[in-house]
Design an enzyme around this catalytic site. Structure first.
Site, PDB file in Angstrom:
ATOM      1  N   ASP A 204       1.244   4.135  -2.070  1.00 48.97           N
ATOM      2  CA  ASP A 204       0.822   3.880  -3.444  1.00 48.97           C
ATOM      3  C   ASP A 204      -0.693   3.755  -3.466  1.00 48.97           C
ATOM      4  OD1 ASP A 204       0.123   1.409  -2.367  1.00 48.97           O
ATOM      5  OD2 ASP A 204       1.358   0.225  -3.721  1.00 48.97           O
ATOM      6  N   ASP A 206      -3.654   0.945  -4.785  1.00 50.18           N
ATOM      7  CA  ASP A 206      -3.793  -0.450  -5.235  1.00 50.18           C
ATOM      8  C   ASP A 206      -5.187  -0.703  -5.808  1.00 50.18           C
ATOM      9  OD1 ASP A 206      -1.227  -1.565  -3.837  1.00 50.18           O
ATOM     10  OD2 ASP A 206      -2.293  -0.510  -2.236  1.00 50.18           O
ATOM     11  N   ASP A 289      -0.489   0.135  -8.215  1.00 48.11           N
ATOM     12  CA  ASP A 289      -0.485  -1.307  -8.485  1.00 48.11           C
ATOM     13  C   ASP A 289      -1.823  -1.710  -9.084  1.00 48.11           C
ATOM     14  OD1 ASP A 289       2.057  -1.799  -7.452  1.00 48.11           O
ATOM     15  OD2 ASP A 289       1.322  -2.271  -5.444  1.00 48.11           O
TER      16      ASP A 289
HETATM   17  N1  CTP Z   1       0.214  -7.548  -1.524  1.00 47.90           N
HETATM   18  C1  CTP Z   1       0.376  -8.804  -2.058  1.00 47.90           C
HETATM   19  N2  CTP Z   1       1.426  -9.069  -2.878  1.00 47.90           N
HETATM   20  C2  CTP Z   1       2.321  -8.100  -3.181  1.00 47.90           C
HETATM   21  C3  CTP Z   1       2.169  -6.816  -2.646  1.00 47.90           C
HETATM   22  C4  CTP Z   1       1.095  -6.578  -1.816  1.00 47.90           C
HETATM   23  O1  CTP Z   1      -0.437  -9.687  -1.799  1.00 47.90           O
HETATM   24  N3  CTP Z   1       3.340  -8.368  -3.983  1.00 47.90           N
HETATM   25  C5  CTP Z   1      -0.913  -7.286  -0.647  1.00 47.90           C
HETATM   26  C6  CTP Z   1      -0.478  -7.268   0.792  1.00 47.90           C
HETATM   27  O2  CTP Z   1      -1.264  -8.164   1.524  1.00 47.90           O
HETATM   28  C7  CTP Z   1      -0.760  -5.857   1.236  1.00 47.90           C
HETATM   29  C8  CTP Z   1      -1.653  -5.263   0.180  1.00 47.90           C
HETATM   30  O3  CTP Z   1      -1.480  -6.052  -0.971  1.00 47.90           O
HETATM   31  O4  CTP Z   1      -1.430  -5.894   2.448  1.00 47.90           O
HETATM   32  C9  CTP Z   1      -1.313  -3.829  -0.093  1.00 47.90           C
HETATM   33  O5  CTP Z   1       0.078  -3.700  -0.200  1.00 47.90           O
HETATM   34  P1  CTP Z   1       0.860  -2.338  -0.079  1.00 47.90           P
HETATM   35  O6  CTP Z   1       0.411  -1.407  -1.148  1.00 47.90           O
HETATM   36  O7  CTP Z   1       2.302  -2.669  -0.058  1.00 47.90           O
HETATM   37  O8  CTP Z   1       0.492  -1.831   1.396  1.00 47.90           O
HETATM   38  P2  CTP Z   1      -0.703  -0.951   1.945  1.00 47.90           P
HETATM   39  O9  CTP Z   1      -1.293  -1.700   3.063  1.00 47.90           O
HETATM   40  O10 CTP Z   1      -1.616  -0.532   0.841  1.00 47.90           O
HETATM   41  O11 CTP Z   1       0.053   0.286   2.558  1.00 47.90           O
HETATM   42  P3  CTP Z   1       0.511   1.634   1.804  1.00 47.90           P
HETATM   43  O12 CTP Z   1      -0.497   2.651   2.208  1.00 47.90           O
HETATM   44  O13 CTP Z   1       1.860   1.923   2.349  1.00 47.90           O
HETATM   45  O14 CTP Z   1       0.524   1.389   0.342  1.00 47.90           O
HETATM   46 MN    MN Z   2      -0.837   0.311  -0.943  1.00 48.94          MN
HETATM   47 MN    MN Z   3       0.864  -1.783  -3.356  1.00 46.26          MN
END
Ligand code: CTP
Ligand code: MN
Ligand code: MN
Ligand code: MN
Length: 365
Positions: A204, A206, A289
């Site tokens: 995703d 963020d 997000d």
């Molecule tokens: N996070 C959080 N609360 C959530 C979801 C995520 O605090 N409900 C934080 C987590 O610490 C995470 C970061 O946001 O490390 C990013 O989350 P995520 O998008 O799930 O992971 P990524 O590390 O960005 O990996 P990906 O590339 O798969 O998206």
């Molecule tokens: Mn992410």
């Molecule tokens: Mn995320």
């Protein structure tokens, strides 16, 4: 030869947040095996075991060279009996039977596919498996009632399980930036998550949104989401003030790492020019997000949302155990100060009431 192995053993600091770890490292077959077992433990809600395997995998990712013998691992932190057994098997045979069995098990694969649907957590997936649903086709045919998130997740399953590229992330950053600066001049957009760590792909994208004047971030989320929607850029969105109601754990089990910022879980619709849609398609779906933070908490939110999940977890554990401090995505505070303030208040109350002699401070300042 044995002597040489003895002399080149490794050392690493105890906490993952104290180590420099590169995306490409020397022990992928070992870390992959441990990561698969971590994933399986997560899918079976065995969080203790999942964290143990994640920590073990992180230690192997941090080593400066390829491991050739378990004797090199003597004295390393986070390598329990179980992880060492897996490592030993992989070093000896190139694979570990527990990993292979898991990888090919019907339950593991069904849990992976079903929780791979946006909006579906392990509890729902487990319930469906007990109802005899193991894949998307069976889910579609079963006429199971899906909520709005799950329906969107199923509708866009293929797109959402394709990696998001850096170029996609950049183009979404431009869109969000444009929305924010036209609606809320001065407000700031910051890319976080895996892309901020320099990863080339992600599941995703963020973002943190804030305004340099405290309080001026209020109303930002609603305006941005309405604008995106009016432009036809949203396939799905769910905005919430209180994160834990939205979490995969559900409201009954608020996890201590969950923050309470206003957030939006969205699925963006990116057209040609903004992304490269799959062959024969005009657009693709991408998970995004959005999180809004007041500027006073922005630094903590940025740290907390940059990840990785294990890094954040370890940073908080290190703060708590080694520094007697408490770190969250909202604040960092000194636990001894809080406790001592509490003791001082108790003493003042006790002395003024002549009930008890003073209690000593818990932790020397
Ligand atoms: N996070 C959080 N609360 C959530 C979801 C995520 O605090 N409900 C934080 C987590 O610490 C995470 C970061 O946001 O490390 C990013 O989350 P995520 O998008 O799930 O992971 P990524 O590390 O960005 O990996 P990906 O590339 O798969 O998206
Ligand atoms: Mn992410
Ligand atoms: Mn995320
Ligand atoms: Mn064990």
């Amino acid at each position: 030869e044995e002597k040489e192995e003895e002399t080149c053993s490794f050392t690493v600091p105890n906490y993952a947040c104290q180590r420099r770890t590169q995306l490409h490292h020397h022990n992928p077959s070992l870390s992959d095996a441990l990561t698969l077992l971590a994933e399986n433990a997560e899918l079976n809600e065995d969080d203790g075991r999942a964290v143990a395997f994640r920590r073990a995998a992180a230690v192997l990712k941090a080593l400066p060279a390829e491991v050739t013998s378990v004797s090199q691992l003597k004295g390393l932190p986070c390598l329990g009996e179980h992880s060492l057994r897996v490592i030993k098997d992989v070093l000896k045979d190139g694979s570990c039977s527990e990993v292979e069995t898991t990888k090919h098990s019907q339950r593991f694969n069904a849990l992976k596919v079903l929780t791979g649907i946006f909006g579906v957590g392990v509890k729902t997936a487990d319930r469906w498996i007990r109802d005899g649903i193991f894949n998307l086709q069976q889910l579609r045919e079963s006429q199971t009632t899906l909520n709005r998130a799950q329906q969107a997740g199923l509708d866009h399953y293929e797109d959402l399980n394709q990696p998001v590229t850096r170029a996609d992330a950049d183009s979404i950053t431009e869109i969000v930036q444009e929305a924010v600066s036209s609606l809320f001049p001065g407000a700031q957009v910051t890319l976080t998550g895996g892309f901020r760590r320099g990863k080339m792909t992600g599941h995703d994208v963020d973002f943190l949104l804030t305004h340099p004047e405290e309080g001026r971030e209020e109303g930002l989320m609603d305006k941005v989401v309405s604008w995106l929607d009016s432009q036809g850029l949203l396939l799905y969105q769910k905005t919430s003030r209180n994160s834990y109601l939205e979490s995969r754990d559900g409201p009954g089990r608020p996890s201590s790492n969950m923050d309470r910022f206003e957030r939006c879980f969205a699925i963006f619709k990116l057209s040609r020019g903004q992304t490269s849609p799959p062959a024969g398609h005009q657009w693709r779906a991408v998970r995004v997000d959005l999180v809004v933070t007041p500027i006073s908490q922005f630094a903590f939110a940025l740290l907390g949302w940059t990840g990785s999940k294990l890094f954040e977890r370890e940073l908080r554990r290190w703060a708590g155990h080694e520094k007697a401090m408490s770190l969250s995505s909202h604040a960092l505070f000194d636990k001894t100060q809080v406790i001592n303030t509490l003791f001082r208040e108790i003493n003042m109350w006790n002395c003024s009431n002549h009930t008890r002699s003073p209690v000593s401070e818990a932790i020397p300042e």
